[in-house]
Scaffold this active site. Structure first.
Site, PDB file in Angstrom:
ATOM      1  N   CYS A  98      14.792  -1.753  10.047  1.00  0.00           N
ATOM      2  CA  CYS A  98      13.389  -2.135   9.900  1.00  0.00           C
ATOM      3  C   CYS A  98      12.980  -2.435   8.462  1.00  0.00           C
ATOM      4  CB  CYS A  98      12.499  -1.033  10.470  1.00  0.00           C
ATOM      5  SG  CYS A  98      12.782  -0.699  12.233  1.00  0.00           S
ATOM      6  N   HIS A 109      18.411   4.310  -0.960  1.00  0.00           N
ATOM      7  CA  HIS A 109      19.362   4.378   0.146  1.00  0.00           C
ATOM      8  C   HIS A 109      20.021   5.760   0.154  1.00  0.00           C
ATOM      9  CE1 HIS A 109      22.287   3.283   3.110  1.00  0.00           C
ATOM     10  NE2 HIS A 109      22.012   2.000   3.043  1.00  0.00           N
ATOM     11  N   HIS A 151      -4.592  -1.352  -1.427  1.00  0.00           N
ATOM     12  CA  HIS A 151      -4.273  -1.400   0.006  1.00  0.00           C
ATOM     13  C   HIS A 151      -2.855  -0.898   0.250  1.00  0.00           C
ATOM     14  CE1 HIS A 151      -7.842  -3.994   0.288  1.00  0.00           C
ATOM     15  NE2 HIS A 151      -7.316  -4.700  -0.700  1.00  0.00           N
TER      16      HIS A 151
END
Length: 480
Positions: free
Chosen positions: A183, A262, A349
């Site tokens: 994703c 990662h 945001h």
């Protein structure tokens, strides 16, 4: 003598000029280097020109009722598995208008074909890329770089090659085809583009991000794997980017920072989210109970790196002092909550990956975000579900359709992915944005008064049946 007098002054002038140039050469060379660095820096910026999210056709809408019928078709499931899945579906935050691949509606989810995956992707490609080219009046031959990320579909030729063939892109195009990145693949694709832009001027890039569900619908009975059928939905996004100064005035966003973390070296993180086979040989996507913990650790490590790059010094200093006082037991609220850094001091945001209701709630709690901040992610999960790597762009589309994005605002994107990875980036809004994108036909209906699944009130009847042999879907199993 007259000729001699006329000839000497120009010669002396030339010698004097050469002498001055000799002494000024280091200065001129330094000025040249400074100009070159500035010019190169100006051409290294990464801008988003436009993006187009894919909305599949209405005949691919997956309601909760039809989801129940699909579950009933799975001969590997009993009543308990049915209850578990339907409970997961109605409490997931996903609404009644998300989309599934065609083979599900044809009753072939247990035996998809190779062509099913390709068809699902080509429908998305031809819709989104066509609209993007047409709206921006860009010819396919103007594309210099193509990056395609589809995690769980590997074809030969690649999906990138299929796009090149269909649109007849140039022979010298730089092309990258990513698989297995989960994703968070969108921001990995952006990182590739960013690095190319740092070394080459006047380029236009196309990023194509999606996930193919057709060959990855799980038909077994392992609870950790059947959950993916409840969360993932069809979608995709095509994005145009450039570093051309001549197109800067047309750009929507400018990339300010990008950080990737990662945790694949840690076994717990590596195993938390993976494609595998169950005991019966059915391939599916395993979501481990350790996934929330792995996601939290990856998020914290990512924010540690990006926070100093995007937050004001006063907030970093305040947080450091609060942490120090807590460790030294100097805090006035002993035993109170752990000090939290306020990302809203440097970010206007938050564009959050719609990994699921728990993911949205967890990130919201960790970053102390308001419901206003989380609304775009919640509404995207409700309307489109988890569309994997493309979900960020549906969330962005919601913000744009709600006219939240104003010139000068900053926006932080956060995504998670198998591996386990957490990637984030900061964008600057370059102009007021109000295009509806994929939301234009329904934005006035959002946010609804309630996102509670309409089947929730009718869910009690499941507990009235204990014998799977006598279990049938009631006739009144419908949405009023």
């Amino acid at each position: 003598n007259t000729r001699s007098v006329q000839f000497v002054p120009p010669l002396l002038f030339l010698m004097d000029l050469i002498s001055n140039l000799f002494y000024d050469l280091p200065l001129l060379y330094i000025l040249y280097l400074i100009w070159k660095i500035i010019d190169r820096k100006r051409h290294q910026n990464c801008y988003i020109l436009d993006y187009e999210c894919h909305k599949p056709t209405d005949d691919r809408m997956l309601s909760t009722k039809f989801s129940g019928e699909i579950i009933m078709r799975n001969k590997n499931l009993g009543l308990n598995e049915y209850k578990f899945l339907l409970k997961a579906a109605v409490s997931s935050g996903i609404g009644e208008q998300t989309y599934a691949p065609r083979m599900v509606f044809h009753g072939r989810e247990a035996c998809p074909t190779y062509e099913d995956g390709i068809l699902e992707m080509e429908e998305f490609f031809h819709d989104s890329i066509d609209k993007l080219f047409k709206r921006n009046k860009i010819s396919p031959c103007e594309i210099d770089v193509l990056v395609v990320n589809i995690s769980m579909l590997a074809t030969m030729p690649s999906m990138a090659a299929r796009i090149i063939n269909y649109y007849k892109l140039r022979e010298d195009i730089k092309v990258y085809n990513l698989t297995g990145m989960g994703c968070s693949a969108s921001l990995i694709s952006l990182n590739i583009i960013e690095n190319i832009f740092k070394n080459e001027k006047n380029k236009v890039a196309l990023v194509v991000t999606s996930e193919s569900l057709s060959p990855n619908w799980y038909s077994g009975s392992d609870r950790s794997m059947i959950l993916s059928n409840c969360l993932f939905r069809s979608g995709g996004c095509a994005i145009l980017l450039t570093n051309k100064l001549s197109l800067k005035n047309k750009a929507m966003f400018k990339l300010k920072q990008l950080v990737r973390v990662h945790h694949g070296a840690k076994d717990e993180a590596y195993d938390s989210c993976a494609q595998r086979e169950d005991n019966q040989g059915n391939t599916g996507f395993h979501l481990d109970k350790k996934l929330p913990k792995a996601a939290s650790r990856a998020l914290v490590d990512n924010l540690k790196q990006i926070a100093p790059l995007i937050l004001p010094i006063r907030e970093l200093l305040r947080y450091s002092i609060a942490i120090f006082m807590k460790k030294m037991n100097w805090s006035t609220t002993k035993g109170g909550p752990k000090p939290m850094i306020n990302f809203k001091t440097g970010v206007d945001h938050i564009c959050l990956h719609t990994g699921g209701k728990a993911v949205i709630d967890g990130v919201g709690a960790n970053l102390n975000l308001s419901e206003h901040d989380l609304e775009p992610a919640r509404m995207t999960l409700h309307r489109f579900g988890n569309t994997s790597a493309s979900s960020l762009w549906y969330v962005l589309g919601y913000m744009e359709a709600k006219k939240r994005l104003k010139k000068g605002d900053t926006m932080l994107m956060i995504s998670f992915g198998a591996g386990f990875k957490c990637n984030s980036c900061l964008w600057e809004v370059l102009r007021d944005l109000d295009n509806g994108n994929v939301w234009k036909d329904c934005i006035d209906n959002y946010p609804p008064k309630s996102i509670v699944n309409p089947f929730m009130a009718q869910f009690g009847w499941l507990h009235d049946h204990e014998d799977p042999d006598t279990f049938t879907i009631p006739d009144d199993y419908f949405i009023s």
